[in-house]
Motif scaffolding. Structure first.
Motif, short mmCIF file in Angstrom:
data_model
loop_
_atom_site.label_atom_id
_atom_site.label_comp_id
_atom_site.label_asym_id
_atom_site.label_seq_id
_atom_site.Cartn_x
_atom_site.Cartn_y
_atom_site.Cartn_z
N VAL A 209 0.58 -0.93 -0.20
CA VAL A 209 -0.13 0.42 -0.10
C VAL A 209 0.90 1.33 0.12
O VAL A 209 2.06 1.01 0.63
CB VAL A 209 -0.82 -0.32 1.20
CG1 VAL A 209 -1.44 1.51 0.90
CG2 VAL A 209 -2.04 -1.08 1.64
N PRO A 210 0.89 2.75 -0.82
CA PRO A 210 1.09 3.41 -0.90
C PRO A 210 1.36 4.36 0.52
O PRO A 210 0.09 4.13 0.92
CB PRO A 210 0.75 3.64 -1.77
CG PRO A 210 0.66 3.20 -3.10
CD PRO A 210 -0.09 2.10 -2.07
N TRP A 211 2.16 4.94 1.11
CA TRP A 211 2.54 5.32 2.15
C TRP A 211 1.05 6.42 2.70
O TRP A 211 0.72 6.72 3.10
CB TRP A 211 3.24 5.95 2.67
CG TRP A 211 3.73 6.96 3.80
CD1 TRP A 211 3.46 8.72 3.97
CD2 TRP A 211 4.02 6.34 4.76
NE1 TRP A 211 3.75 8.88 4.91
CE2 TRP A 211 4.25 7.81 5.30
CE3 TRP A 211 4.40 5.03 5.61
CZ2 TRP A 211 4.75 7.41 6.85
CZ3 TRP A 211 4.39 5.13 6.95
CH2 TRP A 211 4.76 6.10 7.60
N ARG A 212 1.25 7.79 0.86
CA ARG A 212 0.16 8.82 1.01
C ARG A 212 -1.26 8.17 1.55
O ARG A 212 -1.34 9.07 1.92
CB ARG A 212 0.46 9.32 -0.42
CG ARG A 212 0.20 8.08 -1.40
CD ARG A 212 -0.07 9.48 -2.61
NE ARG A 212 -0.11 8.25 -3.98
CZ ARG A 212 -0.91 7.76 -4.19
NH1 ARG A 212 -2.00 7.86 -3.87
NH2 ARG A 212 -1.13 6.80 -5.21
N LEU A 213 -1.90 7.20 1.08
CA LEU A 213 -2.71 6.20 1.86
C LEU A 213 -3.14 6.22 2.28
O LEU A 213 -4.85 6.05 3.39
CB LEU A 213 -3.11 4.94 0.64
CG LEU A 213 -2.96 5.24 -1.14
CD1 LEU A 213 -3.79 3.89 -1.59
CD2 LEU A 213 -3.92 6.43 -1.90
N MET A 214 -1.89 6.01 3.99
CA MET A 214 -2.57 5.35 5.04
C MET A 214 -2.01 6.95 5.72
O MET A 214 -2.61 6.48 6.97
CB MET A 214 -1.76 4.06 5.59
CG MET A 214 -1.62 3.25 4.23
SD MET A 214 -0.84 1.57 5.43
CE MET A 214 0.73 2.13 4.61
N GLN A 215 -2.13 8.51 5.37
CA GLN A 215 -2.47 9.25 6.21
C GLN A 215 -3.20 10.02 5.67
O GLN A 215 -3.74 9.93 5.55
CB GLN A 215 -1.22 9.65 5.63
CG GLN A 215 0.51 8.81 5.47
CD GLN A 215 0.37 8.20 6.24
OE1 GLN A 215 1.05 8.58 7.90
NE2 GLN A 215 0.72 6.98 6.13
N ASN A 216 -3.39 11.18 6.83
CA ASN A 216 -4.25 12.31 6.95
C ASN A 216 -5.49 11.42 6.75
O ASN A 216 -6.86 12.15 6.52
CB ASN A 216 -4.43 13.03 6.19
CG ASN A 216 -1.95 13.73 5.49
OD1 ASN A 216 -1.96 14.55 6.75
ND2 ASN A 216 -1.59 14.13 4.22
N GLY A 217 -5.77 10.67 7.72
CA GLY A 217 -7.07 10.05 7.48
C GLY A 217 -7.55 8.79 7.21
O GLY A 217 -8.17 8.28 7.21
N GLY A 218 -6.92 8.77 6.13
CA GLY A 218 -6.60 7.81 5.09
C GLY A 218 -6.68 6.06 5.74
O GLY A 218 -7.15 5.44 4.80
N LEU A 219 -6.26 6.04 6.64
CA LEU A 219 -6.26 4.70 7.30
C LEU A 219 -7.29 3.82 7.39
O LEU A 219 -7.11 2.74 6.68
CB LEU A 219 -4.81 4.62 7.92
CG LEU A 219 -4.56 3.34 8.86
CD1 LEU A 219 -3.95 2.30 8.41
CD2 LEU A 219 -3.78 3.57 10.30
N GLN A 220 -7.66 4.38 7.72
CA GLN A 220 -9.13 4.11 7.83
C GLN A 220 -9.76 3.38 6.43
O GLN A 220 -10.96 2.20 6.27
CB GLN A 220 -10.12 4.66 8.56
CG GLN A 220 -10.73 5.54 9.56
CD GLN A 220 -9.76 3.83 10.60
OE1 GLN A 220 -10.82 2.99 10.95
NE2 GLN A 220 -8.43 3.46 11.72
N ASN A 221 -9.74 4.33 5.66
CA ASN A 221 -10.09 3.56 4.40
C ASN A 221 -9.96 2.56 3.70
O ASN A 221 -10.16 1.76 3.27
CB ASN A 221 -9.84 4.76 2.58
CG ASN A 221 -11.42 6.11 3.24
OD1 ASN A 221 -11.73 5.75 4.08
ND2 ASN A 221 -10.68 7.27 2.92
N VAL A 222 -8.38 2.27 4.11
CA VAL A 222 -7.16 1.74 3.64
C VAL A 222 -7.87 0.34 4.42
O VAL A 222 -7.64 -1.14 3.69
CB VAL A 222 -5.81 2.02 4.31
CG1 VAL A 222 -4.99 0.48 3.40
CG2 VAL A 222 -5.12 2.97 2.57
N ILE A 223 -7.92 0.17 6.16
CA ILE A 223 -8.45 -0.64 6.08
C ILE A 223 -9.85 -1.20 5.77
O ILE A 223 -10.04 -2.81 6.02
CB ILE A 223 -8.46 -0.57 7.90
CG1 ILE A 223 -7.15 0.02 8.92
CG2 ILE A 223 -9.95 -1.29 8.89
CD1 ILE A 223 -7.77 0.43 9.87
#
Length: 258
Positions: free
Chosen positions: A62-76
């Motif tokens: 997973v690209p790092w940027r997708l897990m930052q600034n609130g994006g981690l929940q979307n990744v999860i």
């Protein structure tokens, strides 16, 4: 220990005909697929394609940027719908400037990354997901501010429950010996990227060529001792022929050592 295919080298095939690509990998002997990059398909659609092929998901870069600034929940949410337990940080730093720019490559920057990785790891572990860091050549070979490499910083400072995906070719290019690092990390290397490398030809080299710097027998033995779950085939050659053929060549090479 099983053999998985890294999606990145055959991404063009996958985008053009995903189901056929997955079937081809399974028919060639692969048991797993390591996914990569921004989502291309809805999670349920991708899950069905993978299940139809008979492959298992060995992990997802997973690209790092997708897990930052609130994006981690979307990744999860995406990974849970997909049925994947293993989240892999695709890269930090480097020429892609993932997480920070080249002129921001400092000890302080990596200390902040350590803190963020541990925060993400704690969140993921609470819901039975795990976190792995994928290594690159600069992680092994470039000393940040002339003091220590990013690999050394991460190994020393991130939680012991964060895993590492040792990339054999990148490890060699960075000046270290992959089988030694695999043994050193012991039970923290669930996945190993298997990538041929030549001193004279770089990554334009076939698996098991006599100029390949990898000692595959020792690498596989170290992986067995360390409890590695998947050897992940990832050739980087672009001038040696068809990318799918190179993937299959890698599978046939590593299979001999299992």
């Amino acid at each position: 220990m099983q053999i998985s295919a890294e999606l990145f080298p055959i991404l063009d095939y996958f985008k053009l005909n995903p189901q056929e690509t997955l079937f081809k990998l399974k028919q060639s002997g692969f048991s797993g697929i390591e996914l990569y990059g921004d989502p291309i398909f809805p999670a349920n659609e991708l899950k069905n394609m993978i299940q139809n092929s008979g492959l298992k998901i060995s992990g997802y870069q997973v690209p790092w940027r997708l897990m930052q600034n609130g994006g981690l929940q979307n990744v999860i949410q995406y990974q849970q719908e997909l049925g994947n337990q293993h989240i892999i940080i695709a890269a930090l730093g480097g020429p892609w400037e993932s997480g920070h720019k080249v002129n921001e490559n400092t000890i302080d920057t990596w200390e902040r990354h350590v803190k963020r990785i541990d925060e993400m790891n704690q969140t993921l572990r609470k819901i039975n997901l795990d976190l792995t860091y994928h290594t690159h050549d600069y992680d092994f070979g470039e000393k940040v501010e002339g003091l220590k490499t990013s690999y050394e910083i991460l190994v020393q400072e991130v939680s012991s429950t964060v895993n590492f995906e040792i990339d054999t070719g990148n490890c060699l290019e960075g000046g270290l010996i992959p089988q030694k690092e695999i043994r050193r990390m012991h039970d923290r290397v669930p996945f190993i990227h298997c990538k041929p490398l030549s001193k004279s030809k770089g990554y334009e080299i076939d698996f098991d060529d006599n100029q390949d710097e990898n000692n595959w027998a020792e690498i596989v033995e170290a992986a067995k001792i360390s409890g590695t779950k998947y050897l992940v085939i990832e050739p980087e050659a672009t001038e040696l022929g068809d990318s799918m053929d190179l993937m299959i060549e890698g599978f046939n090479c590593l299979k001999k050592y299992l």
